[in-house]
Design an enzyme around this catalytic site. Structure first.
Site, PDB file in Angstrom:
ATOM      1  N   TRP A 124       0.835  -1.214   0.000  1.00 21.98           N
ATOM      2  CA  TRP A 124       0.000   0.000   0.000  1.00 21.98           C
ATOM      3  C   TRP A 124       0.862   1.253   0.000  1.00 21.98           C
ATOM      4  CZ3 TRP A 124      -1.348   3.170   4.647  1.00 21.98           C
ATOM      5  CH2 TRP A 124      -0.434   2.983   5.699  1.00 21.98           C
ATOM      6  N   ASP A 125       2.155   1.096   0.282  1.00 25.12           N
ATOM      7  CA  ASP A 125       3.092   2.217   0.256  1.00 25.12           C
ATOM      8  C   ASP A 125       2.919   3.010  -1.046  1.00 25.12           C
ATOM      9  OD1 ASP A 125       3.950   0.064   1.883  1.00 25.12           O
ATOM     10  OD2 ASP A 125       6.009   0.791   1.928  1.00 25.12           O
ATOM     11  N   GLU A 160       0.858  -1.942  12.449  1.00 26.69           N
ATOM     12  CA  GLU A 160       1.024  -3.400  12.507  1.00 26.69           C
ATOM     13  C   GLU A 160       1.285  -3.912  13.926  1.00 26.69           C
ATOM     14  OE1 GLU A 160       3.801  -4.660   9.517  1.00 26.69           O
ATOM     15  OE2 GLU A 160       2.373  -4.235   7.927  1.00 26.69           O
ATOM     16  N   LYS A 220       3.066   1.142  16.059  1.00 18.44           N
ATOM     17  CA  LYS A 220       4.269   1.048  15.226  1.00 18.44           C
ATOM     18  C   LYS A 220       4.412   2.266  14.319  1.00 18.44           C
ATOM     19  CE  LYS A 220       6.377  -1.990  11.745  1.00 18.44           C
ATOM     20  NZ  LYS A 220       6.130  -3.036  10.751  1.00 18.44           N
ATOM     21  N   GLN A 221       3.275   2.704  13.747  1.00 17.99           N
ATOM     22  CA  GLN A 221       3.326   3.741  12.715  1.00 17.99           C
ATOM     23  C   GLN A 221       1.990   4.454  12.667  1.00 17.99           C
ATOM     24  OE1 GLN A 221       3.266   0.003  10.197  1.00 17.99           O
ATOM     25  NE2 GLN A 221       2.943   1.579   8.648  1.00 17.99           N
TER      26      GLN A 221
HETATM   27  C1  BGC Z   1       5.037  -1.417   7.493  1.00 18.52           C
HETATM   28  C2  BGC Z   1       3.972  -1.508   6.409  1.00 18.52           C
HETATM   29  C3  BGC Z   1       4.621  -1.299   5.067  1.00 18.52           C
HETATM   30  C4  BGC Z   1       5.752  -2.279   4.866  1.00 18.52           C
HETATM   31  C5  BGC Z   1       6.498  -2.033   3.555  1.00 18.52           C
HETATM   32  C6  BGC Z   1       6.126  -2.429   7.202  1.00 18.52           C
HETATM   33  O1  BGC Z   1       7.137  -2.309   8.156  1.00 18.52           O
HETATM   34  O2  BGC Z   1       4.498  -1.659   8.767  1.00 18.52           O
HETATM   35  O3  BGC Z   1       2.989  -0.537   6.621  1.00 18.52           O
HETATM   36  O4  BGC Z   1       3.686  -1.436   4.060  1.00 18.52           O
HETATM   37  O5  BGC Z   1       6.671  -2.161   5.925  1.00 18.52           O
HETATM   38  O6  BGC Z   1       7.095  -0.772   3.565  1.00 18.52           O
END
Ligand code: BGC
Length: 798
Positions: free
Chosen positions: A362-363, A489, A593-594
Site C-alpha cells: 500500500w506504500d 502493525e 508502530k506507525q
Molecule cells: C510497514 C507496512 C509497510 C511495509 C512495507 C512495514 O514495516 O508496517 O505498513 O507497508 O513495511 O514498507
C-alpha cells in the site's frame, strides 16, 4: 586504499561521495541506484569488486518459491515471489599492464561518485596507482534512460597519468551472479541463488546477447550489449560467449596524454509469453535505437526529461541546505521508481534493492502516488493500470475469502497475495480502500475520463463491493467492519479501525459517484441504482468509534482501554519492537508502530474537527514508536496542521533523511520509497498544508522558525502552479495553463498569472506533545544543518 571518506557532501542538485569506504558500499549502492521504473541498476563499481550487493532488476520479473507453513490454514497463499537479480550489464573490468584495477589494492589519490538530479547520471572519477606504481585516471558515467525505457548506457574512459600503458578492458554481460543474502533480519528478502537458465546466446563483432528463463515462474528475459570504442591505433578486440557470460575484450597500448573510451549500450527486455526470437529482436531493436540516438543524444534526452520534471515538481527550501538536498534526492528517486513503470507495480523499494522481495505494498498508493499525481500524473495512472490489470486475481482472492468484489493483495509482484503472515497481510484490507483513494485522487486531479471508463470505475465498484460483504449492520443500524488490521502493525485483527472505516466510506461514495458519471460502465458492471444507494447508506452509517471519557478516537474499538506499554522499561536496543517482543504482547497493549489514526487525521481530515485533531495527535504521539519508515512523514504533516511546527520540522528531517542517514539500518537492501515520498508530503501537505478532500485543493501554509522560505510546484489538470511560503505570507502563482481554484486557510481564491499574496494567520498550538521515552525525533539544529551528512566520520578502510 589510503583516501579517507567523508560521507555525502551537501549540495542542492547532486549527491556526492568522496573517497571509498568498502564497508559503506552497500549503502551507497542503494542511494546511487539508477532506474526508470522499468530497469533498475544498483550503484556498484564497474569493475564488479569490491562490492556490497550487486543488483540489476526488471520491473515485474520474479521467481516463484513455496511459502512453507508450520501449520496449514485455509486461504493461506501458497507461492511467494521474489525479485530476481537479472543479467548484470554494468561490469567493465580492466587490466593495467598486468595488474587488475581493483580499489582494494594499490592506492587511490582521488575517488568520487556523483548522482546528478538534473542530468540523471551517475559519474565516477578515480585516480588510481597500481601496487607497482602505474597511474591511471578512470572516468565513468552511466544512465538508465527515461526516454528509451529498455536502455542503459555507460561511458568508460581511461587515461594513463605518467607512462604509456597497455590497457585491457573486459565488458561483460553476467547472469547468475552470486549474491550473499542477509537472512538474519526477517524484514530482509530471501535471495535466490542461480535463478536463471540459459536458453540462447550469441556474440558478433562488438555485440552479444544472453536469453534466460526462470526455473519456476517461467519468465523469459534477454539482455544485449553493443559498444563503440575510441582509442589510439593498434586496438585488438575479441568477443566470446558462454551460457551465463558474454564478454567483449579490448586490448590497446595507450600513450600518456591519450585515452581509450568505451561506450556500452545495453538493451533489456522480458516477457511471460514472447519467444526467444521475439525477445532477441526486442533487445536488438532497443540497441539499434540507442546507437542511433548515440551517447550525446541519450544524455540530451535525459536532461530534457528531467528539466521538464523539475519545472513541474521542484521544491526549494531556504534555511536548511541538507534538507534541500534530501528533498530533491527523495523526489528524484520517487520519479525513478515510477517514471516508466508502464503498467507494472512500484515496489516498496523501487528498483533499488532486493528488500521486501521486490514486493509492492500500500506504500505505493498511499504515499508514492499522491506525489506522482501532482508531479507526473501519467506515472500515477500507469501504476493504477497495473492494479487494474490484476483485478481478476483480486476477485479470485475475494471469492476464496468468501467475500464479494476485489481484495487486493497486501504484498505482491504479479498481483497474487504473497504475505504468509495473514494478520498483517490478508487482514490489512485497507489496501483496497487505499487503491480506491488513489484512483479517486487521480481522477479528481486530472479528469482523465478515458482512465475512468477503462479502469477507474471498475476498480472503485469492485472495492466498494468488498466493503459491503466485509461489513455488516449492527442492532443499532451502524455499519461495522470487524476483524481487520489497520496501518499500525502492532495491532491486528481489531474491530472498526477508524482509518479503515473512513477510507472504506470514501471508497463507497466515490464508487457511487463514478457510476453516476459513467452510467454505461456502471450498467456493464451491473451496478444498479439500488446498489449505489446501499453503498451511500453504508458510508453514512459507518461506525467511527470515539472514547468520550478521554475525548479521543481509539484507533480501533477498545484500543484506549488496552494496557499501556512500559516505554520507560524498554531499552532503546529493543527497537524495533517486532524483533524483540512477541506480537501477542504488542497486539494487546497501547503501542503504535506507525501512524494509523494519525494517518486518518491527514487523509480523512475532513472527518475531524480541529480540536479533535489536536487531542488525537497528542494522544497518539505518546504511543507511537516509529518502527516503520512510513510514519515520520505523516507525523510531520499532522504536527504542522495542529501548529507544532518545530516538531513537524524534526519529523520532516527524519523522513527525508531516512535513507541518506540509514535511520533504519537497512538501506543496503534498497531505499524506502514511502519515506522518500514522505519528504514531499512533509513539505507540501505539512508546511504547505495541502489537502485534497473531495477533489478540492486547499492550502494552509505555515513555516517553522528554522526555515525562511519554501517554494513548491504542482500540476493539476493541464495547469502548473507554484506556492511560495514565507513566515507571514504565502504567494500563489500560475506557471502555465488555466487558473486554478483553491482555498488558502479556508478562504476561496483563484491562482492566476498575477501572483496572489495572502497573509498567514497565527495559530497557538498549546503545549508540545510528548513521545515515548527515547523515541523523540532527533532535533534539527542550525549547527547540525550546515554540516554535511556524515562529515564527522573518517576512516581508512580496505
Ligand atoms: C510497514 C507496512 C509497510 C511495509 C512495507 C512495514 O514495516 O508496517 O505498513 O507497508 O513495511 O514498507
Amino acid at each position: 586504499m589510503s583516501l579517507p571518506f567523508r560521507g555525502y557532501e551537501c549540495s542542492p542538485w547532486e549527491l556526492r561521495w568522496r573517497g571509498l569506504a568498502v564497508d559503506q558500499l552497500q549503502r551507497t549502492e542503494s542511494t546511487f541506484a539508477l532506474s526508470n521504473g522499468h530497469i533498475g541498476v544498483r550503484g556498484t563499481l564497474e569493475e564488479g569488486e569490491p562490492r556490497g550487493l550487486p543488483g540489476t532488476y526488471l520491473n515485474g520479473f520474479y521467481e516463484e518459491h513455496e511459502l512453507p507453513y508450520a501449520e496449514a490454514g485455509y486461504g493461506y497463499p501458497e507461492a511467494g515471489q521474489t525479485v530476481v537479480n537479472v543479467t548484470d550489464g554494468k561490469v567493465i573490468r580492466m587490466l593495467v599492464e598486468d595488474e587488475p584495477f581493483d580499489m582494494r589494492y594499490g592506492s587511490a589519490t582521488a575517488h568520487d561518485r556523483v548522482l546528478d538530479f538534473r542530468t540523471g547520471t551517475l559519474t565516477r572519477t578515480t585516480e588510481w596507482e597500481s601496487p607497482t606504481g602505474r597511474r591511471v585516471r578512470v572516468r565513468t558515467q552511466r544512465l538508465v534512460s527515461f526516454t528509451q525505457r529498455a536502455v542503459v548506457a555507460i561511458r568508460y574512459e581511461v587515461e594513463p597519468l605518467e607512462d604509456d600503458l597497455q590497457l585491457v578492458l573486459q565488458s561483460d554481460l553476467l547472469a547468475n551472479e552470486p549474491i550473499e543474502s542477509d537472512a538474519g533480519d526477517p524484514r530482509v528478502a530471501a535471495a535466490l541463488q542461480c535463478p536463471l537458465e540459459s536458453e540462447f546466446t550469441y556474440a558478433q563483432h562488438y555485440r552479444a546477447a544472453l536469453v534466460h528463463r526462470t526455473k519456476r515462474s517461467g519468465l523469459r528475459m534477454a539482455a544485449a550489449m553493443d559498444h563503440q570504442i575510441e582509442s589510439p591505433d593498434g586496438l585488438r578486440t575479441e568477443i566470446a560467449v558462454e551460457n551465463d557470460l558474454a564478454r567483449l575484450t579490448v586490448a590497446v597500448d595507450v600513450p600518456r596524454g591519450k585515452r581509450v573510451r568505451l561506450t556500452k549500450f545495453l538493451g533489456y527486455g522480458w516477457s511471460a509469453q514472447r519467444s526467444i526470437p521475439a525477445l532477441r529482436a526486442q533487445v536488438d531493436a532497443a540497441l539499434a535505437g540507442a546507437l542511433q540516438t548515440g551517447w550525446d543524444g541519450l544524455l540530451a534526452e535525459q536532461k530534457a526529461f528531467l528539466d521538464d520534471f523539475w519545472d513541474t515538481a521542484d521544491i526549494q527550501i531556504d534555511g536548511d541546505p541538507e534538507l534541500q538536498q534530501a528533498t530533491r534526492f527523495a523526489l528524484f528517486h520517487v520519479l525513478q521508481a515510477g517514471a516508466r513503470g508502464e503498467s507494472r507495480a512500484i515496489p516498496g523499494k523501487g528498483l533499488t534493492g532486493p528488500g521486501y522481495d521486490g514486493h509492492a505494498f500500500w506504500d505505493t498508493e498511499s504515499f508514492v502516488l499522491p506525489v506522482l499525481t501532482y508531479t507526473m500524473p501519467e506515472a500515477a495512472r500507469d501504476a493504477l493500470r497495473w492494479r487494474h490489470s490484476t483485478l481478476d486475481k483480486a476477485r479470485d482472492r475475494a471469492r476464496q475469502l468468501g467475500l464479494r468484489g476485489a481484495a487486493f493483495p497486501w504484498r505482491s509482484i504479479n498481483g497474487a497475495e504473497c504475505s504468509a503472515y495473514w494478520p498483517a497481510g490478508t487482514a490489512a484490507f485497507h489496501v483496497s480502500a487505499d487503491i480506491a483513494d488513489a484512483v479517486a485522487r487521480y481522477l479528481a486531479a486530472t479528469e482523465d475520463r478515458e482512465f475512468e471508463r477503462t479502469c477507474g470505475t471498475e476498480m472503485l465498484v469492485e472495492t466498494a463491493r468488498l466493503w459491503m460483504s466485509l461489513g455488516h449492520y449492527d442492532s443499532h443500524g451502524r455499519f461495522r467492519i470487524d476483524g481487520v488490521t489497520g496501518p499500525d502493525e502492532y495491532s491486528a485483527v481489531a474491530d472498526n479501525n477508524v482509518y479503515t472505516n473512513l477510507m472504506a466510506a470514501r471508497n463507497l461514495r466515490e464508487a457511487a459517484a463514478s457510476c453516476e458519471r459513467i452510467p454505461q460502465v456502471a450498467r456493464a458492471l451491473e451496478a444498479t441504482e439500488h446498489e449505489l444507494g446501499t453503498w451511500r447508506e453504508a458510508a453514512d452509517r459507518m461506525l467511527i468509534p470515539y472514547d468520550r471519557e478521554l475525548g479521543v478516537h481509539p484507533q480501533s474499538e477498545g484500543f484506549t482501554e488496552h494496557a499501556d506499554w512500559d516505554f520507560a522499561g524498554t531499552p532503546q536496543r529493543n527497537y524495533p519492537l517486532l524483533l524483540n517482543y512477541p506480537y501477542f504482547d504488542l497486539y494487546r497493549k497501547q503501542v503504535v508502530k506507525q501512524a494509523d489514526l494519525v494517518l486518518a487525521l491527514h487523509l480523512c481530515g475532513d472527518a475531524f474537527t480541529p480540536e479533535e485533531k489536536t487531542r488525537d495527535f497528542a494522544y497518539y504521539e505518546e504511543r507511537t514508536v516509529r518502527d516503520s519508515s512510513l510514519s515520520a512523514g505523516t507525523q510531520a504533516v499532522v504536527a504542522a496542521e495542529v501548529g507544532h511546527l518545530e516538531l513537524a520540522y524534526d519529523y520532516l528531517g527524519e523522513a527525508a533523511l531516512t535513507d541518506l542517514r540509514d535511520v533504519h539500518n537497512n538501506v543496503r537492501n534498497g531505499l524506502h520509497m514511502a519515506s522518500l515520498a514522505g519528504a514531499w508530503n512533509g513539505v507540501v501537505a505539512g508546511f504547505g498544508g495541502m489537502r485534497d478532500h473531495n477533489g478540492k485543493l486547499a492550502f494552509a501554509p505555515r513555516l517553522p522558525p528554522q526555515l525562511s522560505r519554501i517554494e513548491f510546484r504542482m500540476c493539476l489538470r493541464d495547469s502548473r502552479f507554484a506556492v511560495e511560503v514565507h513566515a507571514e505570507r504565502a504567494t500563489y502563482r500560475l506557471l502555465s495553463g488555466k487558473p486554478v481554484e483553491i482555498t488558502h486557510h479556508g478562504k476561496a481564491c483563484t491562482v492566476s498569472e498575477e501572483p496572489l499574496s495572502l497573509p498567514i494567520p497565527v495559530l497557538d498550538p498549546g503545549p508540545p506533545p510528548r513521545q515515548p521515552t527515547g523515541r523523540e525525533p532527533s532535533r534539527r539544529k542550525p549547527e547540525h544543518i550546515r554540516r554535511p551528512a556524515g562529515a564527522a566520520r573518517e576512516s581508512t578502510p580496505g
